[in-house]
Scaffold this motif. Structure first.
Motif, PDB file in Angstrom:
ATOM      1  N   LEU A 176       5.736   3.062  -3.069  1.00  0.00           N
ATOM      2  CA  LEU A 176       4.570   2.193  -2.913  1.00  0.00           C
ATOM      3  C   LEU A 176       5.011   0.730  -2.837  1.00  0.00           C
ATOM      4  O   LEU A 176       4.487  -0.048  -2.029  1.00  0.00           O
ATOM      5  N   ALA A 177       5.984   0.378  -3.688  1.00  0.00           N
ATOM      6  CA  ALA A 177       6.484  -0.994  -3.672  1.00  0.00           C
ATOM      7  C   ALA A 177       7.109  -1.327  -2.323  1.00  0.00           C
ATOM      8  O   ALA A 177       6.926  -2.438  -1.794  1.00  0.00           O
ATOM      9  N   VAL A 232      -1.586 -12.789  -3.030  1.00  0.00           N
ATOM     10  CA  VAL A 232      -0.873 -11.570  -2.652  1.00  0.00           C
ATOM     11  C   VAL A 232      -0.382 -10.833  -3.901  1.00  0.00           C
ATOM     12  O   VAL A 232      -0.457  -9.602  -3.974  1.00  0.00           O
ATOM     13  N   GLN A 233       0.096 -11.580  -4.879  1.00  0.00           N
ATOM     14  CA  GLN A 233       0.558 -10.931  -6.111  1.00  0.00           C
ATOM     15  C   GLN A 233      -0.593 -10.260  -6.842  1.00  0.00           C
ATOM     16  O   GLN A 233      -0.433  -9.174  -7.417  1.00  0.00           O
ATOM     17  N   GLU A 234      -1.757 -10.890  -6.833  1.00  0.00           N
ATOM     18  CA  GLU A 234      -2.934 -10.279  -7.457  1.00  0.00           C
ATOM     19  C   GLU A 234      -3.301  -8.978  -6.758  1.00  0.00           C
ATOM     20  O   GLU A 234      -3.718  -8.001  -7.407  1.00  0.00           O
ATOM     21  N   ALA A 235      -3.157  -8.947  -5.415  1.00  0.00           N
ATOM     22  CA  ALA A 235      -3.429  -7.712  -4.679  1.00  0.00           C
ATOM     23  C   ALA A 235      -2.481  -6.600  -5.116  1.00  0.00           C
ATOM     24  O   ALA A 235      -2.877  -5.436  -5.236  1.00  0.00           O
ATOM     25  N   TRP A 236      -1.225  -6.951  -5.355  1.00  0.00           N
ATOM     26  CA  TRP A 236      -0.263  -5.955  -5.832  1.00  0.00           C
ATOM     27  C   TRP A 236      -0.672  -5.404  -7.207  1.00  0.00           C
ATOM     28  O   TRP A 236      -0.601  -4.202  -7.459  1.00  0.00           O
ATOM     29  N   ARG A 286      -3.702  -5.253  -8.386  1.00  0.00           N
ATOM     30  CA  ARG A 286      -4.883  -4.411  -8.209  1.00  0.00           C
ATOM     31  C   ARG A 286      -4.503  -3.056  -7.608  1.00  0.00           C
ATOM     32  O   ARG A 286      -5.110  -2.035  -7.938  1.00  0.00           O
ATOM     33  N   LEU A 287      -3.500  -3.059  -6.742  1.00  0.00           N
ATOM     34  CA  LEU A 287      -3.038  -1.800  -6.159  1.00  0.00           C
ATOM     35  C   LEU A 287      -2.518  -0.873  -7.247  1.00  0.00           C
ATOM     36  O   LEU A 287      -2.695   0.355  -7.177  1.00  0.00           O
ATOM     37  N   GLY A 288      -1.908  -1.471  -8.278  1.00  0.00           N
ATOM     38  CA  GLY A 288      -1.390  -0.672  -9.375  1.00  0.00           C
ATOM     39  C   GLY A 288      -2.470  -0.060 -10.238  1.00  0.00           C
ATOM     40  O   GLY A 288      -2.184   0.841 -11.044  1.00  0.00           O
ATOM     41  N   ARG A 289      -3.717  -0.528 -10.075  1.00  0.00           N
ATOM     42  CA  ARG A 289      -4.815  -0.009 -10.897  1.00  0.00           C
ATOM     43  C   ARG A 289      -5.676   1.020 -10.175  1.00  0.00           C
ATOM     44  O   ARG A 289      -6.700   1.435 -10.694  1.00  0.00           O
TER      45      ARG A 289
END
Length: 297
Positions: free
Chosen positions: A7-8, A36-40, A42-45
């Motif tokens: 995923l990363a 962009v970091q915040e999107a990452w 959120r993707l983890g959640r």
């Protein structure tokens, strides 16, 4: 490679495009990176395995984050003070060059001008998002609509209205605009080089330079008359010219200085017989706010 690493890797393959998009929406390299970091995060959640179109999902999430940031910025925005303006100029801080930070320079490798960022900053958050997504990244209005909470037709109108603001409204015919552009371009090139003879060559003998106090070093008069005096003053501020770009200023060809995409001043020119007869440096916040700006094609 485990699921997280996979995923990363997929996220990293999208990062560059997401940062470029966020930079145009926000006009700040640091804020773009934060979005962009915040999107990452959120993707983890979420259950990424259920995200059918990861690129589209990330684009939507980053856009919504940027929209929230733009709205928050607009609600707390305060007018620039004179000191803020002075702090942005080379004469106000020793060693300051007006150059962008390395990360911002990297984001500008595809020639996103600071003049464009300044004009984009005058759009409403929804207009800016719709314009950036559609006109710069070819995202269809059906995808833009839910992000800006409008119908596709309304999103299309947002982008159209933004497009008109970005392009501005030339106050003179195309032929005259071309003549203005040639004169201002020659002036800017000479000023950037600090070439006194070249500056003199593009000034009318009775040229006048006027400037708001906020744009001037201490002790410099607000008005200077005569080509020689104007040229000498222009050459002394060559560093400021290097941070300036062509733009439409009140419907005519002028300049904006906006290091980092933050508007510090605009310069309005009067061109007569192919040379600069006068120029007015606008740096007072109230005057800047009332100045119409647009991007030259």
């Amino acid at each position: 490679m485990d699921e997280h690493d996979g995923l990363a890797a997929r996220f990293e393959s999208e990062r560059g495009g997401l940062q470029a998009m966020a930079y145009r929406m926000l006009g700040s390299a640091g804020e773009a990176e934060d979005a962009v970091q915040e999107a990452w995060l959120r993707l983890g959640r979420v259950d990424a395995g259920r995200v059918e179109n990861l690129a589209g999902w990330l684009r939507t999430v980053v856009t919504r984050i940027c929209l929230d940031m733009l709205r928050a910025r607009r609600s707390r925005r305060e007018d620039l003070t004179e000191q803020h303006l002075l702090d942005g100029f080379p004469h106000a801080a020793a060693g300051r060059t007006g150059a962008s930070a390395p990360e911002e320079q990297a984001l500008r490798t595809d020639a996103v001008s600071h003049a464009l960022l300044v004009v984009l900053d005058r759009l409403t958050p929804s207009e800016r998002v719709a314009f950036v997504l559609h006109d710069m990244f070819a995202v269809p209005f059906e995808e833009i609509a839910p992000v800006v909470e409008r119908s596709p037709d309304a999103a299309k109108k947002l982008a159209s209205r933004a497009r008109g603001k970005v392009r501005g409204g030339p106050a003179v015919p195309a032929a005259e605009l071309a003549r203005q552009r040639a004169a201002v371009t020659a002036f800017l090139s000479a000023a950037r080089a600090g070439d006194l003879a070249a500056v003199l060559a593009v000034l009318a003998p009775d040229a006048v330079r006027r400037a708001d106090a906020a744009a001037l070093p201490p002790g410099v008069p607000a008005e200077v008359r005569g080509a020689r005096a104007v040229a000498e003053g222009t050459v002394l501020l060559a560093e400021r010219s290097r941070m300036s770009e062509l733009a439409l200023v009140n419907g005519s060809v002028g300049l904006v200085a906006a290091p980092g995409g933050r508007l510090l001043l605009a310069v309005a020119f009067t061109v007569r017989d192919g040379v600069v007869a006068a120029y007015d440096v606008i740096a007072d916040p109230a005057r800047l706010g009332a100045t119409e700006l647009g991007v030259l094609d």
